[in-house]
Design a protein around this motif. Sequence first.
Motif, PDB file in Angstrom:
ATOM      1  N   PHE A  37       9.420   7.691  24.232  1.00  0.00           N
ATOM      2  CA  PHE A  37       9.039   8.006  25.598  1.00  0.00           C
ATOM      3  C   PHE A  37       8.042   6.999  26.147  1.00  0.00           C
ATOM      4  CE2 PHE A  37       9.771  12.545  24.082  1.00  0.00           C
ATOM      5  CZ  PHE A  37      11.014  12.646  24.677  1.00  0.00           C
ATOM      6  N   LYS A  39       4.417   6.238  27.795  1.00  0.00           N
ATOM      7  CA  LYS A  39       3.107   6.798  27.470  1.00  0.00           C
ATOM      8  C   LYS A  39       2.770   7.944  28.406  1.00  0.00           C
ATOM      9  CE  LYS A  39      -1.728   5.436  26.874  1.00  0.00           C
ATOM     10  NZ  LYS A  39      -2.714   4.328  27.016  1.00  0.00           N
ATOM     11  N   ALA A  40       2.374   9.065  27.838  1.00  0.00           N
ATOM     12  CA  ALA A  40       2.084  10.257  28.632  1.00  0.00           C
ATOM     13  C   ALA A  40       0.885  10.032  29.539  1.00  0.00           C
ATOM     14  CB  ALA A  40       1.840  11.450  27.722  1.00  0.00           C
ATOM     15  N   THR A  42       0.106  12.800  31.811  1.00  0.00           N
ATOM     16  CA  THR A  42      -0.257  14.150  32.226  1.00  0.00           C
ATOM     17  C   THR A  42      -0.289  15.072  31.007  1.00  0.00           C
ATOM     18  OG1 THR A  42       2.017  14.899  32.586  1.00  0.00           O
ATOM     19  CG2 THR A  42       0.921  13.781  34.437  1.00  0.00           C
ATOM     20  N   MET A  45       3.327  16.067  29.943  1.00  0.00           N
ATOM     21  CA  MET A  45       4.053  15.046  29.192  1.00  0.00           C
ATOM     22  C   MET A  45       3.497  14.914  27.783  1.00  0.00           C
ATOM     23  SD  MET A  45       6.600  13.161  29.227  1.00  0.00           S
ATOM     24  CE  MET A  45       7.269  11.990  28.051  1.00  0.00           C
ATOM     25  N   GLU A  46       2.202  15.127  27.626  1.00  0.00           N
ATOM     26  CA  GLU A  46       1.590  15.099  26.300  1.00  0.00           C
ATOM     27  C   GLU A  46       2.196  16.199  25.432  1.00  0.00           C
ATOM     28  OE1 GLU A  46      -0.501  12.983  23.884  1.00  0.00           O
ATOM     29  OE2 GLU A  46      -1.215  12.696  25.931  1.00  0.00           O
ATOM     30  N   GLN A  47       2.369  17.386  26.007  1.00  0.00           N
ATOM     31  CA  GLN A  47       2.976  18.489  25.266  1.00  0.00           C
ATOM     32  C   GLN A  47       4.445  18.205  24.950  1.00  0.00           C
ATOM     33  OE1 GLN A  47       2.161  22.643  26.383  1.00  0.00           O
ATOM     34  NE2 GLN A  47       0.655  21.896  27.852  1.00  0.00           N
ATOM     35  N   THR A  49       5.823  15.263  24.502  1.00  0.00           N
ATOM     36  CA  THR A  49       5.848  14.270  23.425  1.00  0.00           C
ATOM     37  C   THR A  49       5.557  14.910  22.073  1.00  0.00           C
ATOM     38  OG1 THR A  49       5.126  12.553  24.980  1.00  0.00           O
ATOM     39  CG2 THR A  49       4.880  12.085  22.637  1.00  0.00           C
ATOM     40  N   SER A 199       6.635   9.353  32.873  1.00  0.00           N
ATOM     41  CA  SER A 199       5.264   9.422  32.359  1.00  0.00           C
ATOM     42  C   SER A 199       4.564  10.728  32.706  1.00  0.00           C
ATOM     43  CB  SER A 199       4.435   8.249  32.906  1.00  0.00           C
ATOM     44  OG  SER A 199       4.873   7.027  32.382  1.00  0.00           O
ATOM     45  N   GLY A 201       6.371  13.642  32.880  1.00  0.00           N
ATOM     46  CA  GLY A 201       7.138  14.745  32.337  1.00  0.00           C
ATOM     47  C   GLY A 201       7.807  15.561  33.423  1.00  0.00           C
TER      48      GLY A 201
END
Length: 274
Positions: A37, A39-40, A42, A45-47, A49, A199, A201
Motif C-alpha cells: 500500500f 504510506k498511510a 490517516t 488507512m493505518e488500521q 494496513t 493514502s 483509505g
Amino acid sequence: MAIFCRTLTTFAALAALALSGPAFAADGQPSDWQLGFQKAATPIMEQITNFHTYVTIIITVIALFVLGLMIYVMSRFNEKRNPLPSRTSHHTPLEIAWTVLPILILVAIAIPSFRLLFAQYDFPKADLTITATGSQWYWTYEYPDHGISFDSIMIKDADLKEGQPRLLSVNNEVVVPVGKNIIVQVKANDVIHDWAIPSFGIKIDAVPGRLQTTWFRAEREGWFYGQCSELCGRNHAFMPIAVRVVSEQEFDNWLNTKAAAAPDSEGKVAAVEN
C-alpha cells in the motif's frame, strides 16, 4: 536441484526488490515498482494496513500448513509405501478439530474486521464538510459552510510543471487543514464515479441521485492523490483527485483567497492558482 536453485534465485530477487527504495510507495502517490500500500496518512488507512498484514500472516500460515500436510500425505501414504490402503472412514477427534479450528480462525479475523468497519462508518463531529460531485470527466468541489465551489480538472501533459505527477495533477486541488475531521459528501451528475484516495483509505462510489458520505483525518501535511475508481466512460482515466493538506493558518489564508475571488457566470468561484 536446478528447479530449486531457480526458485531460490527468484525469491532472492523478490526480496531484494522489496527491500529496495523504489519498492516502497511514495508519500501520497504511487511509485515505480511499488509493492504494498501507499504510506498511510490517516488513522483509518493505518488500521487497514495493520489488518491487511494481520490477515496475510494468518493465510500464509494456513497455506504453509496445508502444503506441509499435502507433502506428508503424499510421502507417507502413497501406494508404494502402503500397498494395502487403510479402510478407516471416520476419526471423530480429527473431524471436530477441522470444524472448530476454522471457526476460531474466522472469529479471529472477524473481530478486527468489525472494529475497522465501525471506525470507518462511525463519523466523528465534522470540523469541515466538503461535497465532491463527479461528472464526465472532472470533479466539482463545494465547501458549503464557506460558500466556495470550483471544478477540478486534470492538467494536460503539455502544461505540467516540474514536480507535478502526470495524470494526477489538477488545476484546483482540494485543500484541507491537518489533524481535522473532514466529512466528504460524494455524489454524481451523470454516471457512477468513485472518489478514491489510497493514502487515506477512502474508496466510495459517487452515484447519481444518492448522497454517499465518508470521512478522513490527515495526520501530516503534503499532497495526496487518487483517481476515479469506477469505469465511467471514455475519459475515465483522466479525472484524478488531488488533496493538499496544510496547516490551519495556511488553510485560513486559502479560504480568504478563494472567498475574495469573484464568482463566474455559473456562480462558482473562479479558479485560483494555489
